[in-house]
Design a protein around this motif. Structure first.
Motif, PDB file in Angstrom:
ATOM      1  N   TYR A  62       0.844  -1.206   0.000  1.00 11.96           N
ATOM      2  CA  TYR A  62       0.000   0.000   0.000  1.00 11.96           C
ATOM      3  C   TYR A  62       0.878   1.255   0.000  1.00 11.96           C
ATOM      4  CZ  TYR A  62      -2.964   3.649   2.088  1.00 11.96           C
ATOM      5  OH  TYR A  62      -3.623   4.824   2.364  1.00 11.96           O
ATOM      6  N   SER A  63       1.847   1.296   0.893  1.00  8.11           N
ATOM      7  CA  SER A  63       2.720   2.472   1.003  1.00  8.11           C
ATOM      8  C   SER A  63       3.608   2.628  -0.221  1.00  8.11           C
ATOM      9  CB  SER A  63       3.580   2.365   2.272  1.00  8.11           C
ATOM     10  OG  SER A  63       2.764   2.360   3.429  1.00  8.11           O
ATOM     11  N   LEU A  64       4.028   1.509  -0.796  1.00 10.95           N
ATOM     12  CA  LEU A  64       4.870   1.578  -1.994  1.00 10.95           C
ATOM     13  C   LEU A  64       4.101   2.182  -3.160  1.00 10.95           C
ATOM     14  CD1 LEU A  64       7.516   0.826  -3.497  1.00 10.95           C
ATOM     15  CD2 LEU A  64       6.440  -1.372  -4.035  1.00 10.95           C
ATOM     16  N   LEU A  65       2.885   1.706  -3.407  1.00 10.05           N
ATOM     17  CA  LEU A  65       2.106   2.192  -4.546  1.00 10.05           C
ATOM     18  C   LEU A  65       1.727   3.664  -4.401  1.00 10.05           C
ATOM     19  CD1 LEU A  65      -0.258  -0.845  -5.276  1.00 10.05           C
ATOM     20  CD2 LEU A  65       1.845  -0.199  -6.457  1.00 10.05           C
ATOM     21  N   LEU A  66       1.575   4.117  -3.163  1.00 10.96           N
ATOM     22  CA  LEU A  66       1.227   5.524  -2.938  1.00 10.96           C
ATOM     23  C   LEU A  66       2.450   6.422  -2.850  1.00 10.96           C
ATOM     24  CD1 LEU A  66      -1.731   5.251  -0.405  1.00 10.96           C
ATOM     25  CD2 LEU A  66      -1.823   5.672  -2.859  1.00 10.96           C
ATOM     26  N   GLY A  67       3.634   5.844  -2.980  1.00 12.78           N
ATOM     27  CA  GLY A  67       4.853   6.640  -2.951  1.00 12.78           C
ATOM     28  C   GLY A  67       5.275   7.054  -1.561  1.00 12.78           C
ATOM     29  N   GLU A  68       4.763   6.373  -0.541  1.00 14.52           N
ATOM     30  CA  GLU A  68       5.079   6.734   0.840  1.00 14.52           C
ATOM     31  C   GLU A  68       6.222   5.914   1.423  1.00 14.52           C
ATOM     32  OE1 GLU A  68       1.393   6.185   2.847  1.00 14.52           O
ATOM     33  OE2 GLU A  68       0.415   7.919   1.895  1.00 14.52           O
ATOM     34  N   SER A  70       9.762   3.186   0.168  1.00 14.43           N
ATOM     35  CA  SER A  70      10.560   2.606  -0.910  1.00 14.43           C
ATOM     36  C   SER A  70      10.378   1.093  -0.940  1.00 14.43           C
ATOM     37  CB  SER A  70      12.037   2.925  -0.695  1.00 14.43           C
ATOM     38  OG  SER A  70      12.527   2.264   0.470  1.00 14.43           O
ATOM     39  N   LEU A  71      10.754   0.496  -2.052  1.00 13.08           N
ATOM     40  CA  LEU A  71      10.670  -0.958  -2.159  1.00 13.08           C
ATOM     41  C   LEU A  71      11.550  -1.622  -1.108  1.00 13.08           C
ATOM     42  CD1 LEU A  71      10.507  -3.037  -5.386  1.00 13.08           C
ATOM     43  CD2 LEU A  71      12.097  -3.703  -3.593  1.00 13.08           C
ATOM     44  N   GLU A  72      12.732  -1.060  -0.885  1.00 16.05           N
ATOM     45  CA  GLU A  72      13.645  -1.636   0.106  1.00 16.05           C
ATOM     46  C   GLU A  72      13.040  -1.613   1.507  1.00 16.05           C
ATOM     47  OE1 GLU A  72      14.477   0.547  -2.187  1.00 16.05           O
ATOM     48  OE2 GLU A  72      15.766  -0.697  -3.471  1.00 16.05           O
ATOM     49  N   ALA A  73      12.222  -0.587   1.772  1.00 16.62           N
ATOM     50  CA  ALA A  73      11.638  -0.446   3.113  1.00 16.62           C
ATOM     51  C   ALA A  73      10.556  -1.473   3.389  1.00 16.62           C
ATOM     52  CB  ALA A  73      11.078   0.963   3.293  1.00 16.62           C
ATOM     53  N   ILE A  74       9.879  -1.948   2.352  1.00 18.54           N
ATOM     54  CA  ILE A  74       8.774  -2.884   2.580  1.00 18.54           C
ATOM     55  C   ILE A  74       9.140  -4.332   2.282  1.00 18.54           C
ATOM     56  CG2 ILE A  74       7.184  -1.026   1.924  1.00 18.54           C
ATOM     57  CD1 ILE A  74       6.439  -2.890  -0.533  1.00 18.54           C
ATOM     58  N   LYS A 110       4.994  -1.166 -11.902  1.00 15.97           N
ATOM     59  CA  LYS A 110       6.046  -1.324 -12.904  1.00 15.97           C
ATOM     60  C   LYS A 110       7.214  -0.393 -12.622  1.00 15.97           C
ATOM     61  CE  LYS A 110       6.868  -1.076 -17.903  1.00 15.97           C
ATOM     62  NZ  LYS A 110       6.245  -0.831 -19.212  1.00 15.97           N
ATOM     63  N   ASP A 111       6.912   0.853 -12.290  1.00 14.01           N
ATOM     64  CA  ASP A 111       7.974   1.821 -11.984  1.00 14.01           C
ATOM     65  C   ASP A 111       8.779   1.383 -10.767  1.00 14.01           C
ATOM     66  OD1 ASP A 111       7.013   3.302 -14.098  1.00 14.01           O
ATOM     67  OD2 ASP A 111       5.932   4.754 -12.850  1.00 14.01           O
ATOM     68  N   ALA A 112       8.100   0.877  -9.740  1.00 13.42           N
ATOM     69  CA  ALA A 112       8.791   0.465  -8.515  1.00 13.42           C
ATOM     70  C   ALA A 112       9.679  -0.759  -8.745  1.00 13.42           C
ATOM     71  CB  ALA A 112       7.765   0.172  -7.422  1.00 13.42           C
ATOM     72  N   LEU A 113       9.182  -1.716  -9.535  1.00 12.31           N
ATOM     73  CA  LEU A 113       9.948  -2.950  -9.777  1.00 12.31           C
ATOM     74  C   LEU A 113      11.158  -2.726 -10.679  1.00 12.31           C
ATOM     75  CD1 LEU A 113       7.101  -5.595 -10.297  1.00 12.31           C
ATOM     76  CD2 LEU A 113       8.413  -5.123  -8.220  1.00 12.31           C
ATOM     77  N   ALA A 114      11.098  -1.687 -11.499  1.00 14.49           N
ATOM     78  CA  ALA A 114      12.189  -1.436 -12.451  1.00 14.49           C
ATOM     79  C   ALA A 114      13.530  -1.295 -11.751  1.00 14.49           C
ATOM     80  CB  ALA A 114      11.878  -0.187 -13.268  1.00 14.49           C
ATOM     81  N   ALA A 115      13.524  -0.760 -10.541  1.00 13.19           N
ATOM     82  CA  ALA A 115      14.781  -0.508  -9.829  1.00 13.19           C
ATOM     83  C   ALA A 115      15.469  -1.783  -9.352  1.00 13.19           C
ATOM     84  CB  ALA A 115      14.513   0.412  -8.637  1.00 13.19           C
ATOM     85  N   VAL A 116      14.723  -2.889  -9.239  1.00 11.96           N
ATOM     86  CA  VAL A 116      15.321  -4.111  -8.687  1.00 11.96           C
ATOM     87  C   VAL A 116      15.229  -5.309  -9.638  1.00 11.96           C
ATOM     88  CG1 VAL A 116      14.941  -3.416  -6.290  1.00 11.96           C
ATOM     89  CG2 VAL A 116      13.169  -4.719  -7.490  1.00 11.96           C
ATOM     90  N   ARG A 117      14.859  -5.083 -10.888  1.00 12.17           N
ATOM     91  CA  ARG A 117      14.687  -6.213 -11.809  1.00 12.17           C
ATOM     92  C   ARG A 117      15.982  -6.979 -12.040  1.00 12.17           C
ATOM     93  NH1 ARG A 117      10.671  -5.495 -16.856  1.00 12.17           N
ATOM     94  NH2 ARG A 117      11.370  -7.654 -17.098  1.00 12.17           N
ATOM     95  N   ASP A 118      17.134  -6.317 -11.902  1.00 13.45           N
ATOM     96  CA  ASP A 118      18.404  -7.006 -12.077  1.00 13.45           C
ATOM     97  C   ASP A 118      18.761  -7.882 -10.875  1.00 13.45           C
ATOM     98  OD1 ASP A 118      18.814  -5.994 -14.585  1.00 13.45           O
ATOM     99  OD2 ASP A 118      19.995  -4.275 -13.906  1.00 13.45           O
TER     100      ASP A 118
END
Length: 263
Positions: A62-68, A70-74, A110-118
């Protein structure tokens, strides 16, 4: 770079979450780096992975999708399954309303996952049983979809609706998305109806239907209550063996290199 697979069907109760959790564990056991994304406010994939949905780090998806957050935090770890999880809880349902007027509302995941796809070989998305903003985020992020379905009459009608939805998504959101395969779940080969529906699937979708079918199996039903995949709960069960076979079949279709083999 990770292949992103959405497990989706607009019909509920067809084994989507069971497939997500057990495929993730099977691929992890084969040595692949796997991320599970729980897009369903019911949070069954979160709980089935052994993660406490009442104590999510960073507020969860929820917090990731709302920009509140980071992916690393959740992001957290499924110790039982051997894969990473972007977990959810009931609050995720609120994202439906709050994202309505947000920019790039269908592209947030999609935008959030792009940072960790590698960092991963596979990302597996558990979509809710509805065509809503959460499902659209999953379909916008995925390159392939797997459609679990029971071999029943109504399932065929629902499948037609889903294929039409996919055409619209391909036209407006994600031109690269395609069906990886149709998965027969809770399959009983002794049932005449199941055989008839399976035959119709093969006639219309041909090689899109996976050779592997997931049987009705009590161990698959019991495992989530212990917060673990069936592969860990009882690796000798028919259900666990079926998902290991399915993972190998998917790896073949995607031309994945498997670092190791399970015994």
């Amino acid at each position: 770079m990770a292949t992103v697979i959405a497990i989706t069907n607009q019909k509920g109760g067809v084994g989507k979450t069971t497939t997500v959790v057990n495929l993730a564990a099977s691929f992890a056991a084969l040595g692949l780096r796997v991320l599970v994304v729980d897009l369903d406010p019911q949070a069954n994939a979160t709980m089935g992975s052994g993660v406490d949905k009442s104590r999510l780090p960073g507020g969860g998806l929820y917090s990731l999708l709302l920009g509140e957050a980071s992916l690393e935090a959740i992001r957290c770890r499924s110790e039982s399954g051997g894969y990473d999880v972007l977990p959810a809880n009931r609050e995720l349902g609120g994202a439906e309303v709050e994202l309505v007027s947000a920019p790039r509302r269908e592209q947030r995941l999609k935008d959030a996952l792009a940072a960790v796809r590698d960092e991963y070989d596979l990302m597996i998305l558990d979509c809710p049983p509805a065509l809503n903003l959460l499902t659209l985020n999953g379909l916008a992020a995925a390159s392939r979809i797997i459609i679990p379905m029971q071999c029943e009459y109504y399932a065929l009608e629902g499948l037609s609706d889903l294929v039409n939805t996919l055409k619209k998504v391909r036209a407006s959101l994600n031109p690269g998305i395609d069906i990886l395969g149709l998965l027969r779940t809770m399959y009983d080969p002794r049932s005449t109806l199941a055989q008839q529906v399976a035959a119709q699937l093969s006639e219309h979708f041909r090689d899109k239907v996976f050779d592997t079918a997931i049987p009705r199996n009590i161990r698959l039903a019991e495992a989530p209550s212990y917060g673990m995949p069936a592969l860990v709960y009882d690796r000798s069960s028919r259900g666990a063996k079926a998902y290991v076979a399915l993972a190998a079949e998917i790896a073949g279709r995607l031309h994945l290199t498997l670092p190791k083999q399970t015994a």
